[in-house]
Scaffold this motif. Sequence first.
Motif, PDB file in Angstrom:
ATOM      1  N   ALA A 180       0.708  -1.163   0.246  1.00  0.00           N
ATOM      2  CA  ALA A 180       0.060  -0.004  -0.055  1.00  0.00           C
ATOM      3  C   ALA A 180       0.733   1.210   0.040  1.00  0.00           C
ATOM      4  O   ALA A 180       0.218   2.351  -0.443  1.00  0.00           O
ATOM      5  CB  ALA A 180      -0.817  -0.113   1.142  1.00  0.00           C
ATOM      6  N   SER A 181       1.982   1.248   0.540  1.00  0.00           N
ATOM      7  CA  SER A 181       3.096   2.105   0.436  1.00  0.00           C
ATOM      8  C   SER A 181       3.592   2.619  -0.932  1.00  0.00           C
ATOM      9  O   SER A 181       4.248   3.821  -0.881  1.00  0.00           O
ATOM     10  CB  SER A 181       4.101   1.966   1.621  1.00  0.00           C
ATOM     11  N   TRP A 182       3.836   1.690  -1.779  1.00  0.00           N
ATOM     12  CA  TRP A 182       4.473   1.935  -2.812  1.00  0.00           C
ATOM     13  C   TRP A 182       3.651   2.544  -3.861  1.00  0.00           C
ATOM     14  O   TRP A 182       2.596   2.556  -3.957  1.00  0.00           O
ATOM     15  CB  TRP A 182       4.772   0.536  -3.475  1.00  0.00           C
ATOM     16  N   PRO A 183       4.526   3.200  -4.856  1.00  0.00           N
ATOM     17  CA  PRO A 183       3.923   3.965  -5.886  1.00  0.00           C
ATOM     18  C   PRO A 183       2.784   2.765  -6.786  1.00  0.00           C
ATOM     19  O   PRO A 183       3.241   1.773  -6.872  1.00  0.00           O
ATOM     20  CB  PRO A 183       4.873   4.589  -6.803  1.00  0.00           C
ATOM     21  N   ALA A 184       1.799   3.592  -7.633  1.00  0.00           N
ATOM     22  CA  ALA A 184       0.859   2.648  -8.280  1.00  0.00           C
ATOM     23  C   ALA A 184       1.558   2.239  -9.522  1.00  0.00           C
ATOM     24  O   ALA A 184       2.820   2.669 -10.054  1.00  0.00           O
ATOM     25  CB  ALA A 184      -0.186   3.285  -8.564  1.00  0.00           C
ATOM     26  N   ASP A 185       1.285   1.079 -10.001  1.00  0.00           N
ATOM     27  CA  ASP A 185       1.541   0.364 -11.199  1.00  0.00           C
ATOM     28  C   ASP A 185       3.251  -0.048 -11.254  1.00  0.00           C
ATOM     29  O   ASP A 185       3.813   0.497 -12.294  1.00  0.00           O
ATOM     30  CB  ASP A 185       1.340   1.359 -12.255  1.00  0.00           C
ATOM     31  N   ARG A 186       3.678  -0.511 -10.215  1.00  0.00           N
ATOM     32  CA  ARG A 186       4.974  -0.809 -10.122  1.00  0.00           C
ATOM     33  C   ARG A 186       5.275  -2.541 -10.268  1.00  0.00           C
ATOM     34  O   ARG A 186       6.173  -2.568 -10.939  1.00  0.00           O
ATOM     35  CB  ARG A 186       5.551  -0.340  -8.715  1.00  0.00           C
ATOM     36  N   GLU A 197      -1.490 -16.803  -4.870  1.00  0.00           N
ATOM     37  CA  GLU A 197      -2.254 -15.585  -5.424  1.00  0.00           C
ATOM     38  C   GLU A 197      -1.334 -14.582  -5.744  1.00  0.00           C
ATOM     39  O   GLU A 197      -0.106 -14.613  -5.584  1.00  0.00           O
ATOM     40  CB  GLU A 197      -3.180 -15.456  -4.078  1.00  0.00           C
ATOM     41  N   SER A 198      -1.952 -13.426  -6.443  1.00  0.00           N
ATOM     42  CA  SER A 198      -1.082 -12.529  -6.697  1.00  0.00           C
ATOM     43  C   SER A 198      -1.554 -11.217  -6.040  1.00  0.00           C
ATOM     44  O   SER A 198      -2.837 -10.949  -5.658  1.00  0.00           O
ATOM     45  CB  SER A 198      -1.422 -12.230  -8.221  1.00  0.00           C
ATOM     46  N   ILE A 199      -0.612 -10.368  -5.608  1.00  0.00           N
ATOM     47  CA  ILE A 199      -0.724  -9.028  -4.992  1.00  0.00           C
ATOM     48  C   ILE A 199      -0.202  -7.973  -5.745  1.00  0.00           C
ATOM     49  O   ILE A 199       0.839  -8.325  -6.274  1.00  0.00           O
ATOM     50  CB  ILE A 199      -0.464  -9.192  -3.650  1.00  0.00           C
ATOM     51  N   GLY A 200      -0.905  -6.772  -5.693  1.00  0.00           N
ATOM     52  CA  GLY A 200      -0.192  -5.679  -6.281  1.00  0.00           C
ATOM     53  C   GLY A 200      -0.807  -5.326  -7.658  1.00  0.00           C
ATOM     54  O   GLY A 200      -2.089  -5.883  -8.078  1.00  0.00           O
ATOM     55  N   ASP A 201      -0.125  -4.720  -8.644  1.00  0.00           N
ATOM     56  CA  ASP A 201      -0.546  -4.356  -9.982  1.00  0.00           C
ATOM     57  C   ASP A 201      -0.577  -5.428 -11.082  1.00  0.00           C
ATOM     58  O   ASP A 201       0.474  -6.365 -11.190  1.00  0.00           O
ATOM     59  CB  ASP A 201       0.433  -3.262 -10.756  1.00  0.00           C
ATOM     60  N   GLN A 202      -1.776  -6.043 -11.184  1.00  0.00           N
ATOM     61  CA  GLN A 202      -2.145  -7.342 -12.055  1.00  0.00           C
ATOM     62  C   GLN A 202      -1.485  -7.111 -13.442  1.00  0.00           C
ATOM     63  O   GLN A 202      -1.306  -7.935 -14.105  1.00  0.00           O
ATOM     64  CB  GLN A 202      -3.463  -7.710 -11.892  1.00  0.00           C
ATOM     65  N   ASN A 203      -1.380  -5.913 -13.722  1.00  0.00           N
ATOM     66  CA  ASN A 203      -0.901  -5.709 -15.167  1.00  0.00           C
ATOM     67  C   ASN A 203       0.385  -5.140 -15.150  1.00  0.00           C
ATOM     68  O   ASN A 203       1.051  -5.044 -16.390  1.00  0.00           O
ATOM     69  CB  ASN A 203      -1.780  -4.366 -15.629  1.00  0.00           C
ATOM     70  N   ALA A 204       1.153  -5.323 -14.126  1.00  0.00           N
ATOM     71  CA  ALA A 204       2.535  -4.936 -14.323  1.00  0.00           C
ATOM     72  C   ALA A 204       3.316  -5.992 -15.143  1.00  0.00           C
ATOM     73  O   ALA A 204       3.348  -7.197 -14.844  1.00  0.00           O
ATOM     74  CB  ALA A 204       3.289  -4.803 -12.736  1.00  0.00           C
ATOM     75  N   GLN A 205       4.461  -5.477 -15.562  1.00  0.00           N
ATOM     76  CA  GLN A 205       5.325  -6.398 -16.438  1.00  0.00           C
ATOM     77  C   GLN A 205       6.228  -6.897 -15.481  1.00  0.00           C
ATOM     78  O   GLN A 205       6.842  -8.118 -15.705  1.00  0.00           O
ATOM     79  CB  GLN A 205       6.163  -5.451 -17.608  1.00  0.00           C
ATOM     80  N   ASN A 206       6.666  -6.378 -14.573  1.00  0.00           N
ATOM     81  CA  ASN A 206       7.819  -6.845 -13.387  1.00  0.00           C
ATOM     82  C   ASN A 206       7.001  -7.656 -12.300  1.00  0.00           C
ATOM     83  O   ASN A 206       5.927  -7.265 -11.881  1.00  0.00           O
ATOM     84  CB  ASN A 206       8.468  -5.687 -12.699  1.00  0.00           C
ATOM     85  N   SER A 207       7.358  -8.727 -11.988  1.00  0.00           N
ATOM     86  CA  SER A 207       6.832  -9.733 -10.958  1.00  0.00           C
ATOM     87  C   SER A 207       8.005 -10.462  -9.949  1.00  0.00           C
ATOM     88  O   SER A 207       9.224 -10.423 -10.556  1.00  0.00           O
ATOM     89  CB  SER A 207       6.073 -11.054 -11.762  1.00  0.00           C
ATOM     90  N   ILE A 208       7.600 -10.615  -8.951  1.00  0.00           N
ATOM     91  CA  ILE A 208       8.309 -11.089  -7.940  1.00  0.00           C
ATOM     92  C   ILE A 208       7.582 -12.231  -7.467  1.00  0.00           C
ATOM     93  O   ILE A 208       6.373 -12.341  -7.088  1.00  0.00           O
ATOM     94  CB  ILE A 208       8.528 -10.143  -6.774  1.00  0.00           C
ATOM     95  N   SER A 209       8.196 -13.583  -7.417  1.00  0.00           N
ATOM     96  CA  SER A 209       7.724 -14.751  -6.920  1.00  0.00           C
ATOM     97  C   SER A 209       8.250 -15.362  -5.763  1.00  0.00           C
ATOM     98  O   SER A 209       9.488 -15.411  -5.545  1.00  0.00           O
ATOM     99  CB  SER A 209       7.526 -15.909  -8.068  1.00  0.00           C
ATOM    100  N   GLY A 210       7.370 -16.040  -4.858  1.00  0.00           N
ATOM    101  CA  GLY A 210       8.174 -16.763  -3.762  1.00  0.00           C
ATOM    102  C   GLY A 210       7.074 -16.894  -2.853  1.00  0.00           C
ATOM    103  O   GLY A 210       5.762 -16.669  -2.828  1.00  0.00           O
ATOM    104  N   SER A 211       7.376 -17.648  -1.774  1.00  0.00           N
ATOM    105  CA  SER A 211       6.374 -17.956  -0.663  1.00  0.00           C
ATOM    106  C   SER A 211       6.214 -16.517   0.198  1.00  0.00           C
ATOM    107  O   SER A 211       6.587 -15.693  -0.120  1.00  0.00           O
ATOM    108  CB  SER A 211       6.947 -18.776   0.469  1.00  0.00           C
ATOM    109  N   LEU A 212       4.973 -16.577   1.036  1.00  0.00           N
ATOM    110  CA  LEU A 212       4.385 -15.307   1.611  1.00  0.00           C
ATOM    111  C   LEU A 212       5.515 -14.916   2.264  1.00  0.00           C
ATOM    112  O   LEU A 212       5.908 -13.709   2.601  1.00  0.00           O
ATOM    113  CB  LEU A 212       3.144 -15.587   2.461  1.00  0.00           C
TER     114      LEU A 212
END
Length: 241
Positions: A180-186, A197-212
């Motif tokens: 929530a503290s990050w700039p949008a669309d990041r 599940e996925s959290i954050g900008d679902q249309n973002a080109q950059n993604s980070i994956s891992g366990s919670l």
Amino acid sequence: MSNDAKAINNTEPANTELASARAATTFVADLLCSLSDAQLDADSLLPGWTRRHVVAHLAQNALAVGRLVSWAATGVETPMYESREVRDRDIDETALLAPSTLCALFRDTATALDEAWLALPESRWSCEVRGGQGRVVPASATLWMRTRELWVHGVDLNAGAGFDALPERMLRRTLVDVVASWPADRIRLDLTGPTVESIGDQNAQNSISGSLADVTGWATGRTTLGISSSESPVPTAPNWL
């Protein structure tokens, strides 16, 4: 829970928040008990801070959150810190205390904060106070404010407990705060477990994956272990505090 806990609120959520804060205090206290005096001098996970600095910060944070509780109780504005410079100076000076004194200060300040919460009348929990980042919140928010500080900095002690030692509820709530503290669309965070599940900008080109746990560790700027990314190398998470 004692009858005094009713001074906070008669609702189950408030009791749960207080219990969570106490559990986080116990988490840190147990880690401190596992460290020798000499080990307190070793590095924490925070650049430039030893374990002593982390303990000093948590003690000073208890005093700072207590000032917000006093603000709510009296209506007299008492900011968390006089200034960033005073905060940093107090941490540096507290970190120089003898190990036994430093650990006792952590315990004593945590106890004093717990007692301040218990003494705060229910009618005062909605009073607005201003956190360290300048955000205006109700006094009830100080419970989570302190709880998050304890869990995350407990990991920072680098004393054998990683983010996988934190309760799932705490990890998820911390991660939501960070995003929530990050700039949008990041960026998009793809969690691989315990819930996929996925959290954050679902249309973002950059993604980070891992366990919670791993994604929370990355998002808070602590580690890249267990993380895979659409970019190479794994990027640094945006600042959140």
